[in-house]
Design a protein around this motif. Structure first.
Motif: not given
Length: 171
Positions: A59-81
Protein backbone atom coordinates in the motif's frame (compact mmCIF):
# COMPACT_ATOMS: atom_id res chain seq x y z
CA UNK A 1 -56.36 30.44 -31.03
CA UNK A 2 -55.02 33.59 -32.59
CA UNK A 3 -52.51 33.93 -29.74
CA UNK A 4 -50.95 30.61 -30.68
CA UNK A 5 -50.89 31.55 -34.34
CA UNK A 6 -49.07 34.81 -33.57
CA UNK A 7 -46.64 32.95 -31.35
CA UNK A 8 -45.92 30.35 -34.05
CA UNK A 9 -45.46 33.07 -36.68
CA UNK A 10 -43.05 34.91 -34.39
CA UNK A 11 -41.03 31.72 -33.82
CA UNK A 12 -41.02 31.02 -37.56
CA UNK A 13 -39.75 34.52 -38.36
CA UNK A 14 -37.11 34.32 -35.63
CA UNK A 15 -35.72 31.02 -36.91
CA UNK A 16 -35.75 32.21 -40.53
CA UNK A 17 -33.66 35.26 -39.58
CA UNK A 18 -30.99 33.21 -37.84
CA UNK A 19 -27.81 32.87 -39.81
CA UNK A 20 -26.46 29.44 -39.11
CA UNK A 21 -22.77 29.05 -39.77
CA UNK A 22 -21.50 25.64 -40.65
CA UNK A 23 -18.37 24.28 -39.05
CA UNK A 24 -15.89 22.47 -41.26
CA UNK A 25 -15.23 18.88 -40.30
CA UNK A 26 -11.50 19.47 -39.79
CA UNK A 27 -12.24 21.72 -36.80
CA UNK A 28 -13.43 18.64 -34.96
CA UNK A 29 -9.82 17.47 -34.58
CA UNK A 30 -9.74 18.98 -31.11
CA UNK A 31 -12.40 16.47 -30.11
CA UNK A 32 -10.34 13.57 -31.48
CA UNK A 33 -7.29 14.85 -29.60
CA UNK A 34 -9.32 14.96 -26.41
CA UNK A 35 -10.66 11.44 -26.94
CA UNK A 36 -7.17 10.13 -27.74
CA UNK A 37 -5.78 11.74 -24.56
CA UNK A 38 -8.59 10.28 -22.44
CA UNK A 39 -8.09 6.82 -23.92
CA UNK A 40 -4.33 7.01 -23.27
CA UNK A 41 -4.94 8.18 -19.70
CA UNK A 42 -7.17 5.21 -18.91
CA UNK A 43 -4.84 2.76 -20.67
CA UNK A 44 -1.93 4.09 -18.58
CA UNK A 45 -3.93 3.85 -15.38
CA UNK A 46 -4.95 0.28 -16.25
CA UNK A 47 -1.33 -0.71 -17.02
CA UNK A 48 -0.09 0.78 -13.73
CA UNK A 49 -2.82 -0.99 -11.76
CA UNK A 50 -2.00 -4.25 -13.52
CA UNK A 51 1.72 -3.93 -12.67
CA UNK A 52 0.81 -3.14 -9.05
CA UNK A 53 -1.57 -6.10 -8.75
CA UNK A 54 0.69 -8.62 -10.47
CA UNK A 55 3.64 -7.65 -8.29
CA UNK A 56 1.56 -7.20 -5.12
CA UNK A 57 2.81 -3.68 -4.45
CA UNK A 58 2.54 -2.69 -0.81
CA UNK A 59 0.00 0.00 0.00
CA UNK A 60 1.25 3.48 -0.87
CA UNK A 61 -0.25 6.95 -0.86
CA UNK A 62 0.37 7.90 -4.50
CA UNK A 63 -2.49 9.55 -6.34
CA UNK A 64 -1.84 7.92 -9.70
CA UNK A 65 -4.89 9.47 -11.37
CA UNK A 66 -3.80 13.05 -10.71
CA UNK A 67 -0.16 12.22 -11.31
CA UNK A 68 -0.96 10.84 -14.76
CA UNK A 69 -2.74 14.10 -15.60
CA UNK A 70 0.05 16.38 -14.42
CA UNK A 71 3.27 14.38 -14.61
CA UNK A 72 5.11 11.68 -16.50
CA UNK A 73 5.28 8.38 -14.64
CA UNK A 74 8.14 5.98 -15.29
CA UNK A 75 8.40 2.54 -13.67
CA UNK A 76 11.59 0.48 -13.80
CA UNK A 77 12.30 -3.03 -12.64
CA UNK A 78 14.98 -3.70 -10.01
CA UNK A 79 17.63 -3.78 -12.77
CA UNK A 80 16.56 -0.21 -13.69
CA UNK A 81 15.07 -1.17 -17.05
CA UNK A 82 11.95 0.81 -17.95
CA UNK A 83 8.83 -1.38 -17.84
CA UNK A 84 6.26 1.43 -18.02
CA UNK A 85 6.21 5.02 -19.24
CA UNK A 86 3.06 7.13 -19.38
CA UNK A 87 1.75 8.45 -22.68
CA UNK A 88 2.42 12.08 -21.78
CA UNK A 89 6.17 11.47 -21.96
CA UNK A 90 6.06 12.47 -25.62
CA UNK A 91 4.98 16.00 -24.66
CA UNK A 92 7.87 16.35 -22.21
CA UNK A 93 10.76 14.91 -24.20
CA UNK A 94 9.54 13.63 -27.56
CA UNK A 95 9.89 9.92 -26.79
CA UNK A 96 6.97 7.53 -27.02
CA UNK A 97 6.53 4.90 -24.36
CA UNK A 98 7.39 2.17 -26.86
CA UNK A 99 10.76 3.82 -27.60
CA UNK A 100 11.91 3.75 -23.96
CA UNK A 101 10.62 0.35 -22.80
CA UNK A 102 13.46 -1.98 -21.89
CA UNK A 103 16.00 0.84 -21.71
CA UNK A 104 17.65 2.57 -18.79
CA UNK A 105 16.59 6.07 -17.70
CA UNK A 106 20.21 7.02 -18.36
CA UNK A 107 19.16 7.36 -21.99
CA UNK A 108 17.91 10.87 -21.12
CA UNK A 109 21.29 11.98 -19.78
CA UNK A 110 24.13 13.70 -21.58
CA UNK A 111 26.91 16.26 -21.25
CA UNK A 112 24.77 18.82 -19.41
CA UNK A 113 23.61 16.27 -16.83
CA UNK A 114 25.25 16.98 -13.48
CA UNK A 115 27.24 13.91 -12.39
CA UNK A 116 27.01 14.87 -8.72
CA UNK A 117 23.21 14.81 -8.93
CA UNK A 118 23.31 11.53 -10.86
CA UNK A 119 25.52 10.00 -8.16
CA UNK A 120 23.13 11.19 -5.43
CA UNK A 121 20.25 9.51 -7.26
CA UNK A 122 22.29 6.34 -7.69
CA UNK A 123 23.12 6.26 -3.95
CA UNK A 124 19.44 6.70 -3.02
CA UNK A 125 18.51 3.84 -5.36
CA UNK A 126 21.17 1.56 -3.88
CA UNK A 127 19.93 2.35 -0.37
CA UNK A 128 16.29 1.86 -1.49
CA UNK A 129 15.42 5.40 -0.39
CA UNK A 130 13.13 7.94 -2.04
CA UNK A 131 14.69 10.99 -3.66
CA UNK A 132 13.71 14.30 -5.23
CA UNK A 133 16.17 15.88 -7.64
CA UNK A 134 16.25 18.32 -10.51
CA UNK A 135 18.33 17.11 -13.44
CA UNK A 136 19.27 18.30 -16.89
CA UNK A 137 17.95 15.76 -19.37
CA UNK A 138 17.86 15.55 -23.14
CA UNK A 139 14.86 15.42 -25.43
CA UNK A 140 14.71 13.09 -28.41
CA UNK A 141 15.68 16.00 -30.68
CA UNK A 142 18.78 16.74 -28.56
CA UNK A 143 17.47 19.78 -26.72
CA UNK A 144 18.22 20.07 -23.02
CA UNK A 145 15.35 20.39 -20.53
CA UNK A 146 15.17 20.66 -16.77
CA UNK A 147 13.34 17.75 -15.17
CA UNK A 148 12.12 17.45 -11.59
CA UNK A 149 12.15 13.78 -10.57
CA UNK A 150 10.54 12.32 -7.46
CA UNK A 151 11.64 8.68 -7.24
CA UNK A 152 10.51 5.94 -4.88
CA UNK A 153 11.41 2.30 -4.37
CA UNK A 154 8.36 0.04 -4.61
CA UNK A 155 8.11 -2.98 -2.34
CA UNK A 156 5.66 -5.87 -2.38
CA UNK A 157 3.57 -6.99 0.59
CA UNK A 158 6.47 -9.13 1.82
CA UNK A 159 8.84 -6.15 1.87
CA UNK A 160 10.78 -7.24 -1.22
CA UNK A 161 11.94 -4.60 -3.71
CA UNK A 162 9.91 -4.97 -6.93
CA UNK A 163 10.22 -1.71 -8.87
CA UNK A 164 11.17 1.92 -8.80
CA UNK A 165 8.60 4.55 -9.71
CA UNK A 166 9.41 8.10 -10.74
CA UNK A 167 7.07 11.06 -11.07
CA UNK A 168 8.62 13.54 -13.47
CA UNK A 169 7.77 16.93 -14.87
CA UNK A 170 9.61 19.58 -16.80
CA UNK A 171 10.70 22.23 -14.34
Amino acid sequence: MSDFRQYEEAIYLYHNRLSVKTVPVYSWDFHNDFLRAMKSFFLDLDKLNTIALQNKWAQNNWDLKNSLKEEVIVVTDVKLQIVFASHNMIAMNGYTAAEVLGKSPKMFQGEATNQITSNEIRKAILKHEPFEKTVMNYKKNGEVYVCLIKGFPVFNNKGELRHYIAFEKAA
